[in-house]
Write a protein that holds these residues in place. Structure first.
Motif: not given
Length: 290
Positions: A147-166
């Motif tokens: 959803d963040a990518a779809r709505y072009e929301v800028r996150l504090p870290r890249p989405a791939a990094e967050i997914a890997h962290l989880v």
């Protein structure tokens, strides 16, 4: 409202008054007074698109009220896009000042009762359930990152990094083996007070089957875990593993709060800065827990 009331078996001619309650950010809620004395609330889902998980939410809320025991509304009728229920007396806790610690103990005991409802799979009731909590939670995080990518929301870290962290925390999440129906929106606006006590729990449309520890994200939204709440819940405190899982769930809620501002058309810069700062802080906390 005529179609929804008729579908619920209520004659629209019985409506003496209708008032938009307001205060919500997704569904429309209308307070109804009937000529026979009944006091009801009608919720209607929006037609505008939202986040990936935001579909069938009123069906989820109806399921929650039907399955969970507690100071909850009773379902009068439900159908595609609407929910009609009894009105619970009281005013939101968020509108009350000078409440004592006894209310936090009472709330903790109520939440313990809510968490007695268990199921057979993990995830959102409106979606296919997963056999394990790690599979469900990583899918939930993946959806909000998409959803963040779809709505072009800028996150504090890249989405791939967050997914890997989880995903690095999957062994920790695997400690949860019993699906509990979690409200996940128990901030003070959804807790009603009346007569000096907690009279109701409302707005359960964001419930999911998961780790009961996740409930304490909204219960402690802008505060630390307090001993009164834990005492009422029946635990002396959370062990280190539970605290690490709690940080993951705070991360998930932080992602939701950051991304949902776009479809909500919420352009408040102060709120955006606050949400982004809190999200960055919890990301750091999750990173340090590894």
């Amino acid at each position: 409202m005529r179609a929804e009331l008729t579908a619920a078996g209520i004659d629209p001619a019985l409506v003496a008054s209708a008032e938009n309650i307001g205060g919500g950010t997704y569904n429309t809620a209308i307070r109804l007074r009937l000529t026979d004395g009944r006091r009801l609330v009608l919720k209607i889902a929006p037609s505008a698109p939202g986040l990936t998980y935001e579909h069938g939410l009123l069906e989820t809320e109806a399921e929650y009220y039907r399955r969970v025991r507690g100071p909850l509304p009773s379902v009068v009728g439900a159908g595609p896009g609407f929910l009609l229920m009894t009105e619970v007396p009281g005013i939101p806790w968020s509108q009350v000042r000078d409440t004592g610690p006894h209310l936090r103990r009472e709330l903790g005991a109520i939440v313990a009762g809510l968490h007695e409802t268990t199921g057979d799979g993990f995830g959102y009731p409106q979606d296919p359930l997963h056999p394990t909590w790690p599979a469900a939670f990583t899918a939930m995080v993946d959806a909000i990152l998409a959803d963040a990518a779809r709505y072009e929301v800028r996150l504090p870290r890249p989405a791939a990094e967050i997914a890997h962290l989880v995903r690095r925390h999957e062994p920790l999440l695997a400690q949860v083996t019993t699906p509990v129906l979690v409200h996940f929106d128990l901030w003070e606006g959804n807790i009603l007070l009346d007569g000096g006590g907690v009279s109701g729990i409302i707005d359960a449309e964001r419930a999911f089957w998961g780790d009961p520890v996740a409930e304490f994200v909204s219960l402690t939204l802008l505060r630390d875990l307090d001993p009164e709440l834990l005492e009422g819940y029946g635990v002396p405190g959370f062990d280190p593993a539970a605290l690490r899982r709690l940080a993951l769930y705070r991360l998930y809620l932080g992602l939701i709060m950051a991304v949902e501002m776009v479809p909500r058309q919420d352009s408040d810069p102060a709120r955006a800065r606050f949400v982004r700062r809190r999200l960055a802080e919890v990301l750091d906390t999750v990173q340090r827990a590894l």
